[in-house]
Design a protein around this motif. Structure first.
Motif, PDB file in Angstrom:
ATOM      1  N   LEU B 328       0.831  -1.208   0.000  1.00 44.53           N
ATOM      2  CA  LEU B 328       0.000   0.000   0.000  1.00 44.53           C
ATOM      3  C   LEU B 328       0.860   1.250   0.000  1.00 44.53           C
ATOM      4  CD1 LEU B 328      -2.915  -0.237   2.549  1.00 44.53           C
ATOM      5  CD2 LEU B 328      -3.030  -0.014   0.097  1.00 44.53           C
ATOM      6  N   GLY B 329       1.818   1.267   0.922  1.00 43.13           N
ATOM      7  CA  GLY B 329       2.662   2.451   1.049  1.00 43.13           C
ATOM      8  C   GLY B 329       3.411   2.741  -0.240  1.00 43.13           C
ATOM      9  N   ILE B 330       3.888   1.697  -0.892  1.00 42.57           N
ATOM     10  CA  ILE B 330       4.657   1.894  -2.123  1.00 42.57           C
ATOM     11  C   ILE B 330       3.752   2.437  -3.232  1.00 42.57           C
ATOM     12  CG2 ILE B 330       5.850   0.685  -3.984  1.00 42.57           C
ATOM     13  CD1 ILE B 330       7.092  -1.117  -1.848  1.00 42.57           C
ATOM     14  N   PHE B 331       2.575   1.838  -3.386  1.00 46.33           N
ATOM     15  CA  PHE B 331       1.738   2.266  -4.501  1.00 46.33           C
ATOM     16  C   PHE B 331       0.956   3.539  -4.196  1.00 46.33           C
ATOM     17  CE2 PHE B 331       3.014  -1.765  -6.084  1.00 46.33           C
ATOM     18  CZ  PHE B 331       3.127  -1.520  -7.441  1.00 46.33           C
ATOM     19  N   ALA B 332       1.043   4.005  -2.951  1.00 44.91           N
ATOM     20  CA  ALA B 332       0.511   5.333  -2.676  1.00 44.91           C
ATOM     21  C   ALA B 332       1.376   6.373  -3.386  1.00 44.91           C
ATOM     22  CB  ALA B 332       0.491   5.596  -1.179  1.00 44.91           C
ATOM     23  N   MET B 333       2.652   6.048  -3.556  1.00 48.54           N
ATOM     24  CA  MET B 333       3.602   6.937  -4.212  1.00 48.54           C
ATOM     25  C   MET B 333       3.619   8.320  -3.588  1.00 48.54           C
ATOM     26  SD  MET B 333       3.533   5.644  -8.090  1.00 48.54           S
ATOM     27  CE  MET B 333       2.777   4.057  -8.346  1.00 48.54           C
ATOM     28  N   THR B 334       3.617   8.330  -2.291  1.00 46.34           N
ATOM     29  CA  THR B 334       3.846   9.564  -1.548  1.00 46.34           C
ATOM     30  C   THR B 334       5.068   9.325  -0.664  1.00 46.34           C
ATOM     31  OG1 THR B 334       2.384   8.769   0.197  1.00 46.34           O
ATOM     32  CG2 THR B 334       1.412  10.200  -1.461  1.00 46.34           C
ATOM     33  N   VAL B 335       5.700  10.416  -0.257  1.00 46.98           N
ATOM     34  CA  VAL B 335       6.897  10.260   0.577  1.00 46.98           C
ATOM     35  C   VAL B 335       6.552   9.493   1.847  1.00 46.98           C
ATOM     36  CG1 VAL B 335       8.698  11.463   1.845  1.00 46.98           C
ATOM     37  CG2 VAL B 335       7.912  12.355  -0.334  1.00 46.98           C
ATOM     38  N   ASN B 336       5.442   9.885   2.482  1.00 52.52           N
ATOM     39  CA  ASN B 336       5.064   9.201   3.718  1.00 52.52           C
ATOM     40  C   ASN B 336       4.802   7.725   3.474  1.00 52.52           C
ATOM     41  OD1 ASN B 336       5.205  11.518   5.281  1.00 52.52           O
ATOM     42  ND2 ASN B 336       3.102  12.088   4.804  1.00 52.52           N
ATOM     43  N   GLY B 337       4.138   7.434   2.378  1.00 55.42           N
ATOM     44  CA  GLY B 337       3.802   6.051   2.085  1.00 55.42           C
ATOM     45  C   GLY B 337       5.045   5.199   1.890  1.00 55.42           C
ATOM     46  N   LEU B 338       5.967   5.700   1.087  1.00 55.23           N
ATOM     47  CA  LEU B 338       7.195   4.941   0.830  1.00 55.23           C
ATOM     48  C   LEU B 338       8.032   4.796   2.093  1.00 55.23           C
ATOM     49  CD1 LEU B 338       6.493   5.032  -2.173  1.00 55.23           C
ATOM     50  CD2 LEU B 338       8.862   5.618  -2.632  1.00 55.23           C
ATOM     51  N   GLY B 340       6.959   4.935   5.122  1.00 56.92           N
ATOM     52  CA  GLY B 340       6.254   4.004   6.000  1.00 56.92           C
ATOM     53  C   GLY B 340       6.472   2.571   5.567  1.00 56.92           C
ATOM     54  N   GLY B 341       6.375   2.349   4.250  1.00 55.90           N
ATOM     55  CA  GLY B 341       6.593   1.003   3.745  1.00 55.90           C
ATOM     56  C   GLY B 341       7.971   0.487   4.116  1.00 55.90           C
ATOM     57  N   LEU B 342       8.965   1.355   3.990  1.00 54.68           N
ATOM     58  CA  LEU B 342      10.328   0.937   4.330  1.00 54.68           C
ATOM     59  C   LEU B 342      10.459   0.637   5.812  1.00 54.68           C
ATOM     60  CD1 LEU B 342      12.360   3.328   2.043  1.00 54.68           C
ATOM     61  CD2 LEU B 342      12.548   0.853   2.086  1.00 54.68           C
ATOM     62  N   VAL B 343       9.809   1.466   6.647  1.00 52.47           N
ATOM     63  CA  VAL B 343       9.898   1.197   8.091  1.00 52.47           C
ATOM     64  C   VAL B 343       9.177  -0.105   8.418  1.00 52.47           C
ATOM     65  CG1 VAL B 343       9.391   2.040  10.399  1.00 52.47           C
ATOM     66  CG2 VAL B 343      10.116   3.632   8.639  1.00 52.47           C
ATOM     67  N   VAL B 344       8.053  -0.359   7.750  1.00 54.08           N
ATOM     68  CA  VAL B 344       7.384  -1.649   7.985  1.00 54.08           C
ATOM     69  C   VAL B 344       8.327  -2.789   7.607  1.00 54.08           C
ATOM     70  CG1 VAL B 344       5.476  -3.153   7.325  1.00 54.08           C
ATOM     71  CG2 VAL B 344       5.060  -0.731   7.630  1.00 54.08           C
ATOM     72  N   MET B 345       9.043  -2.619   6.508  1.00 51.77           N
ATOM     73  CA  MET B 345       9.981  -3.677   6.104  1.00 51.77           C
ATOM     74  C   MET B 345      11.010  -3.931   7.200  1.00 51.77           C
ATOM     75  SD  MET B 345      10.321  -2.526   2.124  1.00 51.77           S
ATOM     76  CE  MET B 345      11.752  -3.428   1.598  1.00 51.77           C
ATOM     77  N   ILE B 346      11.563  -2.856   7.741  1.00 49.27           N
ATOM     78  CA  ILE B 346      12.556  -3.020   8.815  1.00 49.27           C
ATOM     79  C   ILE B 346      11.903  -3.632  10.048  1.00 49.27           C
ATOM     80  CG2 ILE B 346      14.154  -1.817  10.339  1.00 49.27           C
ATOM     81  CD1 ILE B 346      14.319   0.367   8.138  1.00 49.27           C
ATOM     82  N   SER B 347      10.789  -3.029  10.435  1.00 51.24           N
ATOM     83  CA  SER B 347      10.129  -3.446  11.669  1.00 51.24           C
ATOM     84  C   SER B 347       9.642  -4.886  11.578  1.00 51.24           C
ATOM     85  CB  SER B 347       8.952  -2.514  11.940  1.00 51.24           C
ATOM     86  OG  SER B 347       8.195  -2.997  12.998  1.00 51.24           O
ATOM     87  N   HIS B 348       9.054  -5.214  10.441  1.00 51.24           N
ATOM     88  CA  HIS B 348       8.582  -6.584  10.260  1.00 51.24           C
ATOM     89  C   HIS B 348       9.756  -7.558  10.296  1.00 51.24           C
ATOM     90  CE1 HIS B 348       7.694 -10.047   7.572  1.00 51.24           C
ATOM     91  NE2 HIS B 348       6.605 -10.093   8.297  1.00 51.24           N
ATOM     92  N   GLY B 349      10.873  -7.127   9.702  1.00 45.37           N
ATOM     93  CA  GLY B 349      12.055  -7.982   9.739  1.00 45.37           C
ATOM     94  C   GLY B 349      12.462  -8.307  11.162  1.00 45.37           C
ATOM     95  N   SER B 491      16.584   9.159  -0.872  1.00 44.17           N
ATOM     96  CA  SER B 491      16.441   8.120  -1.901  1.00 44.17           C
ATOM     97  C   SER B 491      14.980   7.905  -2.263  1.00 44.17           C
ATOM     98  CB  SER B 491      17.040   6.813  -1.402  1.00 44.17           C
ATOM     99  OG  SER B 491      18.415   6.991  -1.157  1.00 44.17           O
ATOM    100  N   VAL B 492      14.125   7.981  -1.261  1.00 43.38           N
ATOM    101  CA  VAL B 492      12.692   7.832  -1.514  1.00 43.38           C
ATOM    102  C   VAL B 492      12.204   8.951  -2.425  1.00 43.38           C
ATOM    103  CG1 VAL B 492      10.456   8.134  -0.386  1.00 43.38           C
ATOM    104  CG2 VAL B 492      12.111   6.510   0.544  1.00 43.38           C
ATOM    105  N   VAL B 493      12.675  10.153  -2.145  1.00 48.02           N
ATOM    106  CA  VAL B 493      12.288  11.292  -2.971  1.00 48.02           C
ATOM    107  C   VAL B 493      12.799  11.096  -4.391  1.00 48.02           C
ATOM    108  CG1 VAL B 493      12.634  13.760  -3.316  1.00 48.02           C
ATOM    109  CG2 VAL B 493      12.121  12.878  -1.035  1.00 48.02           C
ATOM    110  N   THR B 494      14.007  10.575  -4.499  1.00 45.93           N
ATOM    111  CA  THR B 494      14.564  10.333  -5.830  1.00 45.93           C
ATOM    112  C   THR B 494      13.697   9.366  -6.627  1.00 45.93           C
ATOM    113  OG1 THR B 494      16.754  10.667  -4.912  1.00 45.93           O
ATOM    114  CG2 THR B 494      16.626   9.594  -7.049  1.00 45.93           C
ATOM    115  N   VAL B 495      13.296   8.297  -5.997  1.00 43.84           N
ATOM    116  CA  VAL B 495      12.433   7.331  -6.680  1.00 43.84           C
ATOM    117  C   VAL B 495      11.132   8.006  -7.112  1.00 43.84           C
ATOM    118  CG1 VAL B 495      11.035   5.271  -6.353  1.00 43.84           C
ATOM    119  CG2 VAL B 495      13.384   5.306  -5.550  1.00 43.84           C
ATOM    120  N   LEU B 496      10.559   8.763  -6.191  1.00 43.55           N
ATOM    121  CA  LEU B 496       9.279   9.408  -6.501  1.00 43.55           C
ATOM    122  C   LEU B 496       9.429  10.417  -7.632  1.00 43.55           C
ATOM    123  CD1 LEU B 496       7.601   9.946  -3.046  1.00 43.55           C
ATOM    124  CD2 LEU B 496       6.904   8.443  -4.894  1.00 43.55           C
ATOM    125  N   GLU B 497      10.544  11.121  -7.614  1.00 43.56           N
ATOM    126  CA  GLU B 497      10.743  12.107  -8.670  1.00 43.56           C
ATOM    127  C   GLU B 497      10.865  11.434 -10.028  1.00 43.56           C
ATOM    128  OE1 GLU B 497      14.040  14.271  -7.236  1.00 43.56           O
ATOM    129  OE2 GLU B 497      12.800  15.736  -6.167  1.00 43.56           O
TER     130      GLU B 497
END
Lengths: 707, 553
Positions: B328-338, B340-349, B491-497
């Motif tokens: 969800l966070g990734i396909f929201a394509m917002t800075v917060n979403g991405l 958040g998605g990355l933090v979930v990845m870390i946290s879930h790990g 890096s997240v901003v770079t991807v989004l840009e």
């Protein structure tokens, strides 16, 4: 970022406000370490087939002595720090909150949330209530929980709760408040299920957590809406911009307030999410006093008062708050009439009283809502601790004779005033306070709420407010009935505990009754901090003799002022008479006289009933059974929500996941295998081979590169 | 610290060290006697972890570009390079991998009793593979590492697994290999398109991103890559291999699988899917579809998880739910979403890794994974119960833990993009409590009735050493995630840009990749020696690692 502070008295200089939060955290860490150490020892005992025993025989170990000082100590110190800040704030001229920022919590994109606390008149009142009442309950716990093997664990949890509760009331933004909000929910969960080997208690804790999460969902979505609207989640900025950004009565602000209300109904046990609170009585009684009466459950009321600007902008949202409050006040009071468990009566009473607070903040009398929150913290904590003293005594008496009778069932009590005179007196004080008898604390606070509800009857949604007003008056009478019934069944008449058992009934030790007496004093005088002008000048106020007329109202004005302004501008403020005429004084006299009459009549009526001990009694019939069975709401929820969700889950697992989704995947696999059979003419078709070739391939490529 | 690392030339060698040291370790494990295998493996993985920690300081949070870039030609005729680098997205995946490997190895000490040498060798091989996936900036190299990771996990499940280990291992292999093959085809198509357009053979990340594709091409290539990654994540309905794999896998296998292997899928989304096929990824129907799949993952698997009799299977299903938040966070394509998605990845790990370790500890004591076999064991294992409770609460996103930060940010980001989706997904907080708390209660609370449960031991010092840092990380990130967020943001901003074409006016692809340095706006690419020199002037610190692409040497 200091607030803009100026004026005659000079600026407010906070005194180490972070310490108020930090101290309980330190207490938690210390007690937690002791609990872990003690846990190892008791686990060893259990493994060897013994019951863990830290009390008898020789001296108590350090793990069970230190919490006595650490637990209440840190909360007491936090109270002192809060008091110092309170005195400084009183001496200063503070119009805007002072923000203390400690670190940046979450910063990403345009979202920036700081770990910051907000010091203003509202958070100050809440800090004092939480640490003050909290301290008394901690002290009481020393006596009540002294023989429990989990003593350090208990104080660790209790300190942790105070820590999160202080974050809740001091946080300077929605997310920080939410940390406290869910944190106290978690502490409630572990404290309700404190005796976790009892399935029923563990169930109750779990139920509280899950039901609260339904409310938290609303809170979360409200935060999302606010963030997308304002680009920030800080209180100060949102409330400053709200009147210009949000349309009065618009869909957005109404949605936000309704979602916040959903959150509040979960935490503050209002319809439709109140069902967890009666079960929460499974926790130790001081926990019920602290969390499920005085502090945590009032978080919803605090939150509405904190976001009063938003609620003032949403007349429909505010009306919903008041309506839910009034409905809950009346509904819970009727259930309270028919319960036999002393703590359950108090639980429904709490739900009912929280309903009053909702009415207060719903009709726009924010100070009145907070006022009742405060006085209720005094007398309801007193009632719970008093019931704790009773249960403690009953438990000991029944324990001595190895009786299996329920120490919380009022049918097993009766005549306890002979054995516990102090408890008896202080609980009568609390009863008169909650019943709204002049000049006890509850009289002033409850009366104010009812008055303001009636005073909204001429503005928008006037008929609804009339209805709310009537419901509040009716609930006030019911309060007087069920509380009198509780007192008479417990303390008066003939003793039903049993011949042998009665010998072992005794008054609580000083460490328990001293906090009760302090709370009793507060239950008498606590109401005097906000006596309405009209009453203060009349004979009920000794013709101006009572000090501090409307002090709390003025004190909170810097916080509630903006919302009151909005109300005055759009909804026309409050009328000066009740729906059917009459001024504030007249209705105050009427309601307190009526309450007093109801107390006297119901005392007589209840005394006349010959109760039987619980085991000899039969379940009531007719309407009384419906009340006793709590309108079957739990059963209803079970049938309509819980069981369908579980059934759906099983369906999702067995049919959808294993059947369809995995079935299709495996089906494709078999299909592939059929084709693969042809391929086996050339290959082995096994995965091992595939892997082998893959590795070989990689090696070949590597070899090519290397040479 | 930064100066110290610079003096060591840290940035120049660290990525190579992280890639090849596990293989050296693997060899030493294979050569040493069997009894030493676990200690050697632990030693090597600890060394690698310690070395990797330097990345925390050596990494420059100010830029969204690849850092510590280095490349040398590998298969010259095909334009394949051994090219590695990190950015804010891969940084934490690398750290998560080095950390998890240590934890998983330490968690295997009592669990793995047969073929110890082979097992620990495979664990180290896996570390190389996974780190390779995260640091490769050449798609051929990426693909090789991607496939390499399959092998050790297949054997770990198939050899050291439970009763149905062969079925599960084959299922795991076939699912992921199927996706990989599709990805390979798409990758080759991309490669040949690029070669046809420029006349230069290259698998370099920056070059392949440069390829101009029609929307139709993008859609099909997107589908192929997406399927490969979605199976790995796994996204509903491609998730059924996961519960089977987890249930049969030995504890360390489950830990690695949940903590890092699944992240390869979402990492692929971020690294390749979005930047390579931005128009397809932003197509409203695609976004809606992916978000719906994410939500189904969150809500539906939460329900399925809630009724599992097997604790390990329950946690396996919750993995799908957590990864739903990432999708969800990734396909929201917002800075917060991405973010958040990355933090979930870390946290879930961390949290799910810890849950599998804890379940493994319970299994070692009781030889059962069935929830109903436990009950009341909090009385005899208070420390284990405490660790479990904290981890479970992190998993369900209690504020003050890392789980909340991730869920909150990804939900905020989702809400910004698609409010209705955000609201439905937020209901996941309710269902998370619904699946987790009953399990905790049935295992640790309720009456302690069974004799076998009464005799269970509490945590040993080794187990405390495993769980302590994990719990500390959960709470640290919960209260102070800023150091993590700030390192990822650029890096997240770079991807989004790149995806949203905010910098469309800059010459593609380097502007979009974020290859713009300094104030002057010089355009710097990985492929162009001239530009590399320019960047050397602008940022001398980076220049050492800015080796030109191999095929032009």
């Amino acid at each position: 970022m200091e607030g803009d502070v100026h004026g005659a008295h000079g600026a407010f200089e906070p005194f180490l406000p972070g310490l108020v939060i930090l101290l309980p955290l330190v207490g938690f860490l210390l007690n937690g370490a002791l609990a872990l150490a003690a846990g190892r020892r008791s686990a060893e005992a259990v493994r060897q087939g013994r019951e863990p025993d830290f009390m008898h025989g020789h001296e108590r170990p350090l793990t069970h002595r230190l919490p006595t000082w650490i637990g209440p100590g840190v909360v007491g110190l936090a109270f002192v720090v809060a008091l110092i800040n309170f005195v400084r704030m009183m001496g200063a001229d503070l119009h805007e909150p002072v923000i203390r920022t400690y670190w940046t919590w979450m910063a990403t994109g345009s979202l920036k949330v700081e770990a910051a606390i907000q010091l203003d008149q509202l958070s100050m009142v809440m800090m004092l209530v939480v640490t003050g009442v909290g301290f008394l309950i901690h002290v009481f716990s020393v006596g009540y929980m002294g023989e429990d093997p989990g003593y350090p664990r208990y104080f660790a949890y209790l300190n942790l709760f105070v820590f999160f509760m202080l974050i809740l009331v001091m946080g300077a933004s929605f997310p920080v408040l939410f940390v406290g909000w869910e944190g106290v929910g978690f502490c409630s969960y572990i404290l309700i299920g404190y005796w976790f080997t009892d399935r029923e208690k563990a169930d109750a804790g779990k139920k509280a957590f899950i039901v609260n999460r339904i409310g938290d969902f609303g809170f979360l979505v409200a935060m999302f809406l606010l963030y997308t609207t304002f680009g920030t989640l800080n209180f100060v900025e949102i409330f400053d911009q709200a009147p210009s950004v949000l349309v009065y009565g618009g869909g957005l602000v109404t949605a936000v307030t309704l979602l916040l209300l959903l959150g509040a109904t979960g935490k503050s046990a209002q319809i439709p999410l109140y069902v967890w609170l009666p079960d929460a009585m499974a926790g130790p009684t001081p926990v019920s006093a602290l969390i499920h009466a005085a502090t945590m459950v009032t978080a919803g009321v605090y939150m509405v008062a904190r976001t009063s600007v938003l609620f003032a902008l949403a007349p429909a949202g505010s009306l919903a708050v008041a309506l839910i409050g009034a409905a809950t006040a009346l509904f819970a009071a009727t259930i309270g009439l028919a319960q036999y468990d002393i703590k359950r009566v108090l639980a429904y009473s709490t739900i009912s009283q929280l309903g009053y607070m909702f009415v207060g903040v719903g009709v726009g009398a924010y100070a009145a809502g907070i006022f009742h929150l405060m006085t209720h913290a005094f007398f309801k904590a007193l009632l719970f601790l008093g019931s704790g003293a009773v249960i403690h005594a009953m438990h000991h008496a029944l324990h001595h004779t190895h009786s299996q009778a329920d120490p919380q069932d009022m049918r097993n009590m009766g005549g306890l005033r002979k054995f516990m005179p102090i408890t008896w007196i202080v609980m009568w004080v609390a009863t008169l306070a909650i019943a709204g008898i002049w000049p006890f604390a509850g009289f002033f606070s409850k009366d104010e709420i009812i008055w303001y509800a009636g005073a909204r009857a001429e503005g928008p949604y006037g008929q609804w407010y009339t209805l709310i007003w009537v419901a509040c008056l009716a609930a006030a009478m019911l309060t007087a009935i069920y509380m009198t019934r509780l007192m008479v069944m417990t303390f008066h008449g003939r003793n039903r505990t049993g011949e042998k058992e009665a010998h072992h009934l005794h008054e609580a030790p000083p460490v328990m009754w001293v906090p009760l007496v302090v709370l009793a004093v507060l239950s008498v005088f606590g109401g005097w901090v906000n006596v309405p002008q009209a009453i203060q000048e009349s004979f009920l106020g000794g013709f101006g003799l009572l000090p501090m007329a409307e002090w709390l109202h003025h004190w909170l004005h810097p916080v509630t002022g903006p919302a009151e302004e909005i109300l005055t501008r759009y909804a026309g403020g409050f009328a000066h008479h009740a729906p059917f005429g009459g001024g504030e004084l007249l209705w105050a006299v009427l309601s307190t006289s009526a309450a007093l009459a109801v107390v006297l009549v119901s005392a007589r009526v209840v005394s006349g009933i010959a109760y039987k001990p619980a085991h000899e009694d039969v379940e009531p019939t007719g309407l009384r059974r419906v009340l006793y069975r709590k309108y079957y709401v739990d059963e209803l929820y079970d049938a309509l929500v819980v069981r369908p969700v579980v059934r759906l889950s099983r369906f999702a697992w067995k049919i959808v996941d294993q059947g369809i989704v995995d079935g299709v995947a495996n089906g494709l696999g078999y299909l592939a295998r059929a084709f693969g059979w042809i391929a086996t003419l050339f290959q082995t078709g096994s995965v091992n081979t595939y892997a082998f070739f893959l590795v070989v391939g990689v090696l070949v490529v590597l070899w090519r590169v290397a040479f | 610290m930064h100066g110290f690392l610079a003096a060591l030339g840290y940035e120049g060698w660290i990525l190579h060290a992280l890639l090849w040291l596990p293989l050296v370790g693997m060899l030493s494990v294979l050569l040493a006697p069997s009894s030493r295998a676990k200690y050697l493996a632990l030693g090597w993985s600890l060394l690698i972890l310690v070395l990797s920690l330097g990345l925390w300081w050596a990494f420059d949070p100010a830029t969204g570009n690849f850092q510590m870039y280095s490349s040398r030609p590998w298969i010259r005729p095909w334009g394949v390079n051994y090219a590695v680098a990190v950015d804010g997205i891969s940084l934490f995946m690398v750290l998560l991998t080095t950390f998890t490997t240590v934890v998983a190895i330490l968690g295997s000490f009592n669990y793995i009793k047969k073929y110890e040498k082979a097992f620990y060798a495979l664990m180290l091989l896996m570390e190389t593979g996974v780190i390779g996936v995260f640091v490769a900036v050449d798609l051929f190299l990426f693909y090789v590492f991607w496939e390499i990771t399959l092998v050790p996990m297949y054997f770990v499940i198939g050899v050291w697994g439970g009763e149905r280990r062969i079925y599960s291992a084959v299922k795991f292999f076939l699912f992921t290999a199927f996706g990989s093959l599709l990805m390979l085809v798409a990758l080759l198509y991309l490669y040949f398109q690029a070669r046809a357009a420029t006349g230069v053979a290259s698998f370099a990340y920056a070059d392949l991103m440069q390829v101009t594709l029609s929307l139709r091409e993008q859609m099909w290539l997107f589908a192929a890559f997406c399927l490969a990654f979605a199976i790995k994540v796994p996204v509903f309905p491609f998730h059924t291999w996961l519960p089977d794999a987890h249930v049969e896998a030995p504890t360390p296998g489950s830990v690695i699988l949940a903590a890092v292997l699944l992240k390869m899928g979402t990492y692929g989304f971020l690294r390749f899917l979005l930047p390579f096929f931005p128009e397809a990824a932003q197509h409203p129907t695609v976004v809606t579809l992916m978000m719906i799949l994410g939500i189904i993952g969150i809500v539906y698997t939460a329900w399925v998880a809630a009724v599992q009799p097997d604790a390990k299977k329950l946690v396996a299903y919750t993995s799908v739910a957590h990864m739903g938040f990432v999708v969800l966070g990734i396909f929201a394509m917002t800075v917060n979403g991405l973010q958040g998605g990355l933090v979930v990845m870390i946290s879930h790990g961390i949290s799910t890794g810890a849950l599998f370790l804890l379940l493994g500890m319970l299994y070692e004591r009781r030889h059962t994974r069935l929830i109903e076999d436990f009950g009341g064991i909090g009385r005899v294992t208070p420390w284990l119960a405490t660790a479990f409770l904290i981890t479970a609460l992190t998993s369900i996103g209690l504020p003050g833990t890392s789980g909340f930060i991730g869920e909150f940010l990804s939900l905020v980001g989702t809400f910004e993009a698609r409010p209705v989706m955000g609201i439905i997904a937020a209901s996941g907080v309710i269902f998370a409590a619904y699946y987790m708390l009953p399990m905790v209660q049935k295992v640790f609370f309720n009456a302690l009735e069974k004799k076998e449960n009464r005799e269970m031991d509490d945590l040993s010092p080794r187990e405390i050493a495993i769980l302590g840092p994990m719990v500390a990380l959960m709470i640290w990130i919960g209260f102070h995630p800023t150091p993590f967020l700030s390192r990822m943001e650029a890096s997240v901003v770079t991807v989004l840009e790149r995806v949203q074409g905010v910098r469309a006016n800059l010459p593609a692809p380097f502007g979009a990749l974020g290859g713009v340095h300094g104030d002057g706006g010089e355009v710097v690419g990985y492929g162009d020696p001239q530009d590399a020199e320019l960047s050397a002037v602008a940022e001398p610190q980076l220049s050492e690692n800015h080796v030109p692409r191999g095929d032009e040497e």
